[in-house]
Design a protein around this motif. Structure first.
Motif, PDB file in Angstrom:
ATOM      1  N   ILE A 113       0.747  -1.126   0.097  1.00 41.10           N
ATOM      2  CA  ILE A 113      -0.037  -0.125  -0.049  1.00 41.10           C
ATOM      3  C   ILE A 113       0.724   1.172  -0.070  1.00 41.10           C
ATOM      4  O   ILE A 113       0.533   2.359  -0.676  1.00 41.10           O
ATOM      5  CB  ILE A 113      -0.948  -0.193   1.193  1.00 41.10           C
ATOM      6  N   ARG A 114       2.032   1.159   0.678  1.00 40.21           N
ATOM      7  CA  ARG A 114       2.990   2.230   0.986  1.00 40.21           C
ATOM      8  C   ARG A 114       3.275   2.533  -0.906  1.00 40.21           C
ATOM      9  O   ARG A 114       3.501   3.621  -1.134  1.00 40.21           O
ATOM     10  CB  ARG A 114       4.085   2.168   1.639  1.00 40.21           C
TER      11      ARG A 114
ATOM     12  N   SER B 289       0.700   4.170  -2.743  1.00 37.57           N
ATOM     13  CA  SER B 289       0.364   5.667  -2.608  1.00 37.57           C
ATOM     14  C   SER B 289       1.558   6.476  -2.802  1.00 37.57           C
ATOM     15  O   SER B 289       1.459   7.657  -3.078  1.00 37.57           O
ATOM     16  CB  SER B 289      -0.019   5.837  -1.051  1.00 37.57           C
TER      17      SER B 289
ATOM     18  N   GLU C  86       1.567   9.952  -5.147  1.00 36.00           N
ATOM     19  CA  GLU C  86       2.177  10.937  -4.656  1.00 36.00           C
ATOM     20  C   GLU C  86       3.567  11.538  -5.914  1.00 36.00           C
ATOM     21  O   GLU C  86       3.344  12.830  -6.054  1.00 36.00           O
ATOM     22  CB  GLU C  86       3.023  10.485  -3.499  1.00 36.00           C
TER      23      GLU C  86
ATOM     24  N   ASP D 223       1.536  13.517  -8.180  1.00 36.07           N
ATOM     25  CA  ASP D 223       0.854  14.640  -7.406  1.00 36.07           C
ATOM     26  C   ASP D 223      -0.738  14.246  -7.395  1.00 36.07           C
ATOM     27  O   ASP D 223      -1.452  15.382  -7.689  1.00 36.07           O
ATOM     28  CB  ASP D 223       1.148  15.775  -8.003  1.00 36.07           C
TER      29      ASP D 223
ATOM     30  N   PRO E 183      -3.800  13.155  -5.217  1.00 37.47           N
ATOM     31  CA  PRO E 183      -4.380  12.396  -3.987  1.00 37.47           C
ATOM     32  C   PRO E 183      -5.251  11.224  -4.133  1.00 37.47           C
ATOM     33  O   PRO E 183      -5.952  10.913  -5.230  1.00 37.47           O
ATOM     34  CB  PRO E 183      -5.151  13.923  -3.500  1.00 37.47           C
ATOM     35  N   LEU E 184      -5.183  10.561  -3.344  1.00 36.92           N
ATOM     36  CA  LEU E 184      -5.722   9.273  -3.024  1.00 36.92           C
ATOM     37  C   LEU E 184      -7.179   9.162  -2.369  1.00 36.92           C
ATOM     38  O   LEU E 184      -7.081   9.647  -1.113  1.00 36.92           O
ATOM     39  CB  LEU E 184      -4.606   8.217  -2.287  1.00 36.92           C
ATOM     40  N   GLU E 185      -7.991   8.827  -2.847  1.00 36.70           N
ATOM     41  CA  GLU E 185      -9.676   9.216  -2.267  1.00 36.70           C
ATOM     42  C   GLU E 185      -9.691   8.190  -1.185  1.00 36.70           C
ATOM     43  O   GLU E 185     -10.160   8.159  -0.014  1.00 36.70           O
ATOM     44  CB  GLU E 185     -10.744   9.593  -3.115  1.00 36.70           C
TER      45      GLU E 185
END
Lengths: 438, 438
Positions: free
Chosen positions: A314-315, A318, A322, A325, A327-329
């Motif tokens: 998951i890191r 994400s 990132e 740029d 964002p993850l809802e």
């Protein structure tokens, strides 16, 4: 005895009849000592807002067109109000000054702010309250950002010199004295800043609806207003597109823990909506406070066998977003699947690049994309923990034969988020509304 | 015409009566050419498995105790089987060799493997099939890891020399010739390796149940077997604690896309469960394939106002857990909340440290901990996309008044994961089972 800040919106101050109503409202409660006013709004649906006319003057000037006919219309409206309210105030002096500044190339912010300025002059005279110009108190830095501390101190010091005050909303000034308007939230922000500065017991925000609605009236027919709602609940609803007070307008009051009461000038006996910091579970009210939905999301699902138990997956996902740029809802995951839900506006033209990077940096077996995703937030503090909420919600969707693409409800949640096909969004919101309101 | 690998478990080979059944099964289908056998299991509930007795011999030897009485019991069981099956095979030669090796300090793996070895000798003779020793074909490296490529090639080359073969399960040997047993999955792995090597059309795994069950029989009374299930579905169920074939036993067959059929030796006419790579939605079968639950999870919910739209927050949270070497099971999030669901076994004694680090590295407003969390996976390919599944699931939980703490369903999911209080786990599994099976 407490102190109330009352802010009136444009429709509450559109003409003398409306302004009379606000006077009745203000005089009914001696706590209503601090009044923040908008510029006059529309009197009827084809009418123009004063602020729009002011912007139009500026555009005319920029194009070397004659703006005076439009400005005459603005003057006429204020003059008519003055006559109808039978007040004694020298508006011509102000009109003249504004016209001079217009001719001398005054800024757009200055011009836009004059509707509030003139209205505050008129209403302070009508109420017999002191007029205090926000330009002298609300301070912006040279980049146009509000200087919160100085503003708070200025307002506090000046307002304690007055018993009853009217202030124009929407603007302040920078340290050179140039008028600066709020980019978002308008006069609502001014009201909240005043409420915070004087440590008000209540910030009343008077509009033309009897509170915040439980759903979008363009989707749900005649939705009920919320009786009360917490800042947290409101934040969830507004994030998902519900039309409520702007964040910037809520934050000063929220910081100072001052309740906000949204009221209807045309129906002053309605309680409206109370916005508070705490949880309000009155029995009258449904446990669901509101339903809001948003189109335009994409889900990217990454499947990899034996993924679960892998640390760092998951890191990595994400991190990749990132780097773009984005964002993850939401990031719902199964045993061997991780899905990322992304707002399309961040993805435009870059989906293939993102997928390429997922491909390169994650050893996925398959990656699926679903770009036909709408999200619905059903919001209510404590709701998610009450047995039956989820059952009622999903039964309502089932009865309408709506396919559920995604569900997300966290452990300390006041919100169940459901993903549906874009075409199902309105049907789904209506189904959920009916399940909880009737 | 195809080729089938058939593997029989210990209870299917516990005595002559059982072995007769397996012969009938094998002879009923001429495709059943490759037979993998376990050691004899229990004949009745107080009985001992041969493998357990063999381990006991080793323990006796290590403690300088006389193991011969136990070994005599082992010999007697094989001798009785030989007599009952009326086969002509020289078991004494093998008994003698094993006893010699025991006296000379043979390894635990060697001793443990002799049940399969002797049983394969007996059964190959009874069936009239060739005996091939897995020790000559299945190769481990010096660290005890299976050498997949070499093993696959060895099995392929040797087995094509034989028309019909019996192989002992559970073991192979390293390159020095020392016997090595599989640490997990036992004879099931051998069967899957053989199936892959000869490119079988079917891998039949004969047990004492008529397939994999839809729920844990300790929780649900007499649960139905699954008719068919995909590898993906099985993986989701086994991850959540369902007792199914071990991953290691499935992977070789999965890699080669060979269907696995779990059958019951005592009820050979039952179809059992088919495990395949694809989605099998037959109308007879429920869309829910199985329900599995696990106790012992903790949810840490991090609330921060204006969190949504912040890039990198989920990355930071997962980085912190990675620093603690803690895998992240789920990460449901609302607008301003992120919850992390963690298996307690990774958290033991370190919860406070983790919370401290969250506190230090995330500017959270509040952090809530709920350590009374059980997770339930309701699994079925395509299930989540079918309207009504979620409604039926949550209505079933509601009728039992079960509080839902968390929901997670991703976009391309075959699994709805629900969090409930630990005390509600069994009630919840029963409620979901009833909702989908009856």
């Amino acid at each position: 005895m407490g102190v109330k800040v009352v802010k009136f919106g444009g429709s509450s101050l559109a003409d003398a009849i409306q302004i009379e109503k606000t006077k009745n409202i203000i005089e009914k409660d001696p706590d209503r000592k601090y009044v923040v006013v908008s510029a006059p709004g529309k009197r009827f649906s084809e009418d123009n807002k004063i602020t729009d006319l002011l912007y139009l003057c500026k555009t005319h000037i920029e194009h070397n067109l004659d703006y005076r006919q439009i400005f005459q219309g603005i003057k006429d409206r204020f003059t008519a109000v003055k006559a109808n309210l039978k007040i004694d105030v020298d508006l011509d002096k102000h009109f003249k000054e504004i016209e001079e500044n217009l001719s001398n190339g005054a800024s757009e912010d200055y011009i836009a702010s004059r509707g509030e300025f003139l209205n505050a002059i008129v209403i302070s005279s009508y109420l017999g309250y002191d007029f205090v110009d926000s330009a002298d108190l609300i301070v912006f830095d040279e980049r146009g950002n509000l200087k919160k501390e100085v503003t708070n101190q200025n307002l506090r010091e000046e307002l304690k010199k007055h018993d009853r005050v009217v202030l124009p909303g929407f603007y302040g000034a920078n340290e050179s004295g140039d008028i600066i308007t709020f980019s978002r939230g308008g006069s609502d922000v001014t009201g909240a800043l005043v409420a915070k500065a004087i440590d008000a017991d209540m910030y009343e925000n008077w509009t033309d609806v009897s509170g915040l609605l439980m759903a979008d009236p363009r989707i749900v027919d005649n939705p009920k207003p919320m009786k009360n709602v917490s800042y947290k609940e409101l934040r969830e609803l507004s994030y998902m597109g519900a039309k409520v007070l702007h964040e910037d307008a809520i934050f000063p009051a929220r910081e100072a823990d001052i309740p906000i009461n949204i009221r209807n000038t045309n129906r002053p006996d309605d309680d409206g909506t109370f916005i508070t910091s705490g949880e309000n579970l009155d029995s009258e009210n449904s446990i669901v406070k509101g339903i809001a939905g948003c189109k335009g999301f994409t889900s990217i699902s990454i499947y990899q066998s034996m993924l679960s138990g892998q640390k760092g997956f998951i890191r990595k996902v994400s991190e990749i977003l990132e780097d773009f740029d984005i964002p993850l809802e939401h990031i719902p995951n199964g045993i061997d699947t991780v899905s990322v839900i992304i707002d399309n506006k961040y993805l435009e033209g870059r989906l293939d690049d993102v997928l390429d990077m997922f491909d390169k940096r994650l050893s996925a077996d398959t990656i699926d994309v679903d770009d036909d995703l709408a999200l619905i937030a059903t919001v209510g503090l404590g709701m998610a923990r009450r047995p039956g909420t989820a059952a009622a919600l999903f039964s309502a969707l089932y009865e309408e034969n709506i396919n559920i693409k995604m569900i997300d409800q966290g452990s300390s949640e006041l919100n169940i988020i459901v993903g549906v096909a874009t075409a199902d969004l309105e049907k789904a919101i209506n189904a959920i509304y009916k399940a909880f309101v009737n």
